[in-house]
Design a protein around this motif. Sequence first.
Motif, PDB file in Angstrom:
ATOM      1  N   GLY A 304      30.392  26.888  22.656  1.00  0.00           N
ATOM      2  CA  GLY A 304      30.166  27.775  22.966  1.00  0.00           C
ATOM      3  C   GLY A 304      28.608  28.229  22.900  1.00  0.00           C
ATOM      4  O   GLY A 304      27.826  28.067  21.743  1.00  0.00           O
ATOM      5  N   GLU A 305      28.146  29.410  22.952  1.00  0.00           N
ATOM      6  CA  GLU A 305      26.549  29.698  22.866  1.00  0.00           C
ATOM      7  C   GLU A 305      27.088  31.094  21.918  1.00  0.00           C
ATOM      8  O   GLU A 305      28.132  32.186  21.863  1.00  0.00           O
ATOM      9  CB  GLU A 305      26.227  30.634  23.577  1.00  0.00           C
ATOM     10  CG  GLU A 305      25.462  30.244  24.785  1.00  0.00           C
ATOM     11  CD  GLU A 305      24.389  30.937  26.133  1.00  0.00           C
ATOM     12  OE1 GLU A 305      24.945  31.688  26.100  1.00  0.00           O
ATOM     13  OE2 GLU A 305      24.816  30.127  26.727  1.00  0.00           O
ATOM     14  N   VAL A 306      26.431  31.178  20.528  1.00  0.00           N
ATOM     15  CA  VAL A 306      27.188  31.454  19.374  1.00  0.00           C
ATOM     16  C   VAL A 306      25.701  32.638  18.693  1.00  0.00           C
ATOM     17  O   VAL A 306      24.721  31.783  18.404  1.00  0.00           O
ATOM     18  CB  VAL A 306      27.828  30.692  17.784  1.00  0.00           C
ATOM     19  CG1 VAL A 306      27.877  31.803  16.723  1.00  0.00           C
ATOM     20  CG2 VAL A 306      29.139  30.057  18.109  1.00  0.00           C
ATOM     21  N   ALA A 307      25.933  33.348  18.303  1.00  0.00           N
ATOM     22  CA  ALA A 307      25.749  35.121  17.704  1.00  0.00           C
ATOM     23  C   ALA A 307      25.746  35.014  16.955  1.00  0.00           C
ATOM     24  O   ALA A 307      27.205  35.086  16.100  1.00  0.00           O
ATOM     25  CB  ALA A 307      25.458  36.308  18.559  1.00  0.00           C
ATOM     26  N   THR A 308      24.600  34.726  15.533  1.00  0.00           N
ATOM     27  CA  THR A 308      24.506  35.143  14.118  1.00  0.00           C
ATOM     28  C   THR A 308      23.784  35.657  14.103  1.00  0.00           C
ATOM     29  O   THR A 308      22.398  35.862  13.809  1.00  0.00           O
ATOM     30  CB  THR A 308      24.375  33.799  13.257  1.00  0.00           C
ATOM     31  OG1 THR A 308      25.490  32.482  13.848  1.00  0.00           O
ATOM     32  CG2 THR A 308      25.222  33.854  11.700  1.00  0.00           C
ATOM     33  N   VAL A 309      24.051  36.585  13.140  1.00  0.00           N
ATOM     34  CA  VAL A 309      22.729  37.237  12.230  1.00  0.00           C
ATOM     35  C   VAL A 309      23.641  37.340  10.215  1.00  0.00           C
ATOM     36  O   VAL A 309      24.898  36.919   9.802  1.00  0.00           O
ATOM     37  CB  VAL A 309      23.728  39.169  12.111  1.00  0.00           C
ATOM     38  CG1 VAL A 309      22.915  39.954  10.926  1.00  0.00           C
ATOM     39  CG2 VAL A 309      23.603  39.526  13.875  1.00  0.00           C
ATOM     40  N   SER A 310      22.450  37.386  10.032  1.00  0.00           N
ATOM     41  CA  SER A 310      22.425  37.099   8.270  1.00  0.00           C
ATOM     42  C   SER A 310      21.567  37.707   7.418  1.00  0.00           C
ATOM     43  O   SER A 310      20.725  37.799   7.658  1.00  0.00           O
ATOM     44  CB  SER A 310      21.819  35.436   7.857  1.00  0.00           C
ATOM     45  OG  SER A 310      22.837  34.534   8.511  1.00  0.00           O
ATOM     46  N   VAL A 311      21.969  38.315   6.207  1.00  0.00           N
ATOM     47  CA  VAL A 311      21.317  39.061   5.472  1.00  0.00           C
ATOM     48  C   VAL A 311      21.379  38.472   4.870  1.00  0.00           C
ATOM     49  O   VAL A 311      22.349  38.033   3.693  1.00  0.00           O
ATOM     50  CB  VAL A 311      22.180  40.866   5.400  1.00  0.00           C
ATOM     51  CG1 VAL A 311      21.130  41.530   4.138  1.00  0.00           C
ATOM     52  CG2 VAL A 311      21.949  41.568   6.521  1.00  0.00           C
ATOM     53  N   ASP A 312      19.794  38.573   3.718  1.00  0.00           N
ATOM     54  CA  ASP A 312      19.867  37.702   2.318  1.00  0.00           C
ATOM     55  C   ASP A 312      19.089  38.817   1.386  1.00  0.00           C
ATOM     56  O   ASP A 312      17.907  39.507   2.070  1.00  0.00           O
ATOM     57  CB  ASP A 312      18.282  36.778   2.096  1.00  0.00           C
ATOM     58  CG  ASP A 312      19.635  35.921   3.390  1.00  0.00           C
ATOM     59  OD1 ASP A 312      20.139  34.468   2.144  1.00  0.00           O
ATOM     60  OD2 ASP A 312      19.785  35.744   4.323  1.00  0.00           O
ATOM     61  N   ASN A 313      18.984  38.656   0.297  1.00  0.00           N
ATOM     62  CA  ASN A 313      18.663  39.205  -0.815  1.00  0.00           C
ATOM     63  C   ASN A 313      18.193  38.275  -2.345  1.00  0.00           C
ATOM     64  O   ASN A 313      18.793  37.630  -2.521  1.00  0.00           O
ATOM     65  CB  ASN A 313      19.450  40.301  -1.532  1.00  0.00           C
ATOM     66  CG  ASN A 313      18.593  41.456  -2.922  1.00  0.00           C
ATOM     67  OD1 ASN A 313      17.690  41.012  -2.702  1.00  0.00           O
ATOM     68  ND2 ASN A 313      19.326  41.681  -3.894  1.00  0.00           N
ATOM     69  N   THR A 314      16.688  38.000  -2.134  1.00  0.00           N
ATOM     70  CA  THR A 314      16.667  37.687  -2.982  1.00  0.00           C
ATOM     71  C   THR A 314      16.670  37.910  -4.502  1.00  0.00           C
ATOM     72  O   THR A 314      15.830  36.891  -5.960  1.00  0.00           O
ATOM     73  CB  THR A 314      14.967  36.638  -3.205  1.00  0.00           C
ATOM     74  OG1 THR A 314      14.478  37.666  -2.269  1.00  0.00           O
ATOM     75  CG2 THR A 314      15.454  35.616  -1.421  1.00  0.00           C
ATOM     76  N   LYS A 315      16.615  39.059  -4.529  1.00  0.00           N
ATOM     77  CA  LYS A 315      15.780  39.843  -5.636  1.00  0.00           C
ATOM     78  C   LYS A 315      17.765  40.054  -6.866  1.00  0.00           C
ATOM     79  O   LYS A 315      18.520  40.887  -6.452  1.00  0.00           O
ATOM     80  CB  LYS A 315      15.237  41.188  -6.291  1.00  0.00           C
ATOM     81  CG  LYS A 315      15.261  41.432  -6.767  1.00  0.00           C
ATOM     82  CD  LYS A 315      14.683  43.079  -6.590  1.00  0.00           C
ATOM     83  CE  LYS A 315      13.688  43.827  -8.773  1.00  0.00           C
ATOM     84  NZ  LYS A 315      12.772  45.047  -8.455  1.00  0.00           N
ATOM     85  N   LYS A 316      17.581  39.532  -8.147  1.00  0.00           N
ATOM     86  CA  LYS A 316      18.521  39.249  -8.569  1.00  0.00           C
ATOM     87  C   LYS A 316      19.158  40.580  -9.366  1.00  0.00           C
ATOM     88  O   LYS A 316      18.473  41.202  -9.850  1.00  0.00           O
ATOM     89  CB  LYS A 316      18.923  38.122  -9.929  1.00  0.00           C
ATOM     90  CG  LYS A 316      18.971  36.643  -9.029  1.00  0.00           C
ATOM     91  CD  LYS A 316      18.754  35.925 -10.010  1.00  0.00           C
ATOM     92  CE  LYS A 316      19.192  34.412  -9.510  1.00  0.00           C
ATOM     93  NZ  LYS A 316      19.917  33.827  -8.871  1.00  0.00           N
ATOM     94  N   GLY A 317      20.237  40.894 -10.040  1.00  0.00           N
ATOM     95  CA  GLY A 317      20.816  41.983 -10.937  1.00  0.00           C
ATOM     96  C   GLY A 317      20.156  43.161  -9.701  1.00  0.00           C
ATOM     97  O   GLY A 317      20.355  44.776 -10.453  1.00  0.00           O
ATOM     98  N   VAL A 318      20.579  43.334  -8.054  1.00  0.00           N
ATOM     99  CA  VAL A 318      19.964  44.038  -7.960  1.00  0.00           C
ATOM    100  C   VAL A 318      21.681  44.584  -6.350  1.00  0.00           C
ATOM    101  O   VAL A 318      22.078  43.403  -5.648  1.00  0.00           O
ATOM    102  CB  VAL A 318      18.846  44.580  -6.197  1.00  0.00           C
ATOM    103  CG1 VAL A 318      18.677  45.230  -5.832  1.00  0.00           C
ATOM    104  CG2 VAL A 318      17.790  44.190  -7.384  1.00  0.00           C
ATOM    105  N   ASP A 319      22.427  45.790  -6.629  1.00  0.00           N
ATOM    106  CA  ASP A 319      23.527  46.242  -6.284  1.00  0.00           C
ATOM    107  C   ASP A 319      23.810  46.393  -4.530  1.00  0.00           C
ATOM    108  O   ASP A 319      23.081  47.531  -4.191  1.00  0.00           O
ATOM    109  CB  ASP A 319      25.116  46.591  -7.069  1.00  0.00           C
ATOM    110  CG  ASP A 319      26.125  46.725  -6.368  1.00  0.00           C
ATOM    111  OD1 ASP A 319      26.365  45.818  -5.583  1.00  0.00           O
ATOM    112  OD2 ASP A 319      26.835  47.425  -6.873  1.00  0.00           O
TER     113      ASP A 319
END
Length: 340
Positions: A304-319
């Motif tokens: 089917g047609e699938v919607a995807t949301v992705s969130v990324d953080n490339t900085k380590k040590g940040v909560d």
Amino acid sequence: MSDGVATVHLVRSPARTVWTAIALSGAFLLAGCGSQADLAKVNHPRTVVPAKVVQKPQPNTPPRPVEPVFAPERLRAVDPCALMDTQTLSAFGVPASSRAVALSDCGNYMKDGAGKRLSITLRLGQNVLISDTAKTTKLAGLTTVESTSTTTCFVKSVVQEGSVVLGIVAQVDYEGDSCDVGRRLNESAINRIRTNAPLRPQGNKGSLTSVDPCAIFSPVTATEVLGGTPSMTPYDLYRCNWRRDSLSFGIEFAENTDPKNSSANKKAEVVTIEGVTAYQRKDDSFGNSCKIEWLHKATTDGKGEVATVSVDNTKKGVDIDLCAKATTVAKALVPKLPKP
């Protein structure tokens, strides 16, 4: 099949983004029974253009179609399998049934006249990167570059320049002259889109095929998620990314397996987003990320047609609670999508 050199997709690192390279495909046929392009095998005169004239991605230049007919909103309206009809592909052998393999892609896995396997995919609006050493040509008036990998040839014709370069890409896997097949098919598709672009069938209620993921999302919500003034970058016809410093989020529309049946979601958390059942999972294999995906509209064969949301953080040590941010994006997105 994929072309890692020619396809630009979101990657991880400061170059990391929401997605990894994927293979897309898109194809077209003149709507109705209009005139067909002559695909009889001919020797196409091609003029080699020095690589320095190629419009490479220019970060500070807004994307622009090389001709109005190739604008993304117009390409989204094109039926991706219409050009992959029996009459057109019979010029190359004995066609099988063409089928959509992505929202803007179509493929046909046929045989040539001698019975040899001939796999053809026509991609519409794919990200294209032309290397410094590439030799370009003009095909149907468009800057075009060819690349090969074993028996596969990629013929990439640029239809959008600026910060994001898009192309119409014919991908052919064949033990014969795969580049000739790709060249002839690409040329036919380009000319048909110019003269009488075949539109998607009417009545496909609620489809994501007409939705621009960049335009549908509010800049106010992007600021809420990332802070400051995020930069926005469109990718292909159905992906968009927003970034500020080490944080980014992306929206993607694709034709894919129903997320509830996806092996990637075996350990996903089932969540409800604005009344929609979605699947949320974290990934720390390349850093920190959270992805939420849901089935927007069923098609066939469990896909089917699938919607995807992705969130990324490339900085380590940040909560940072990336899934909370992904939920904010998804909650803002779902109500704006067409109702299936």
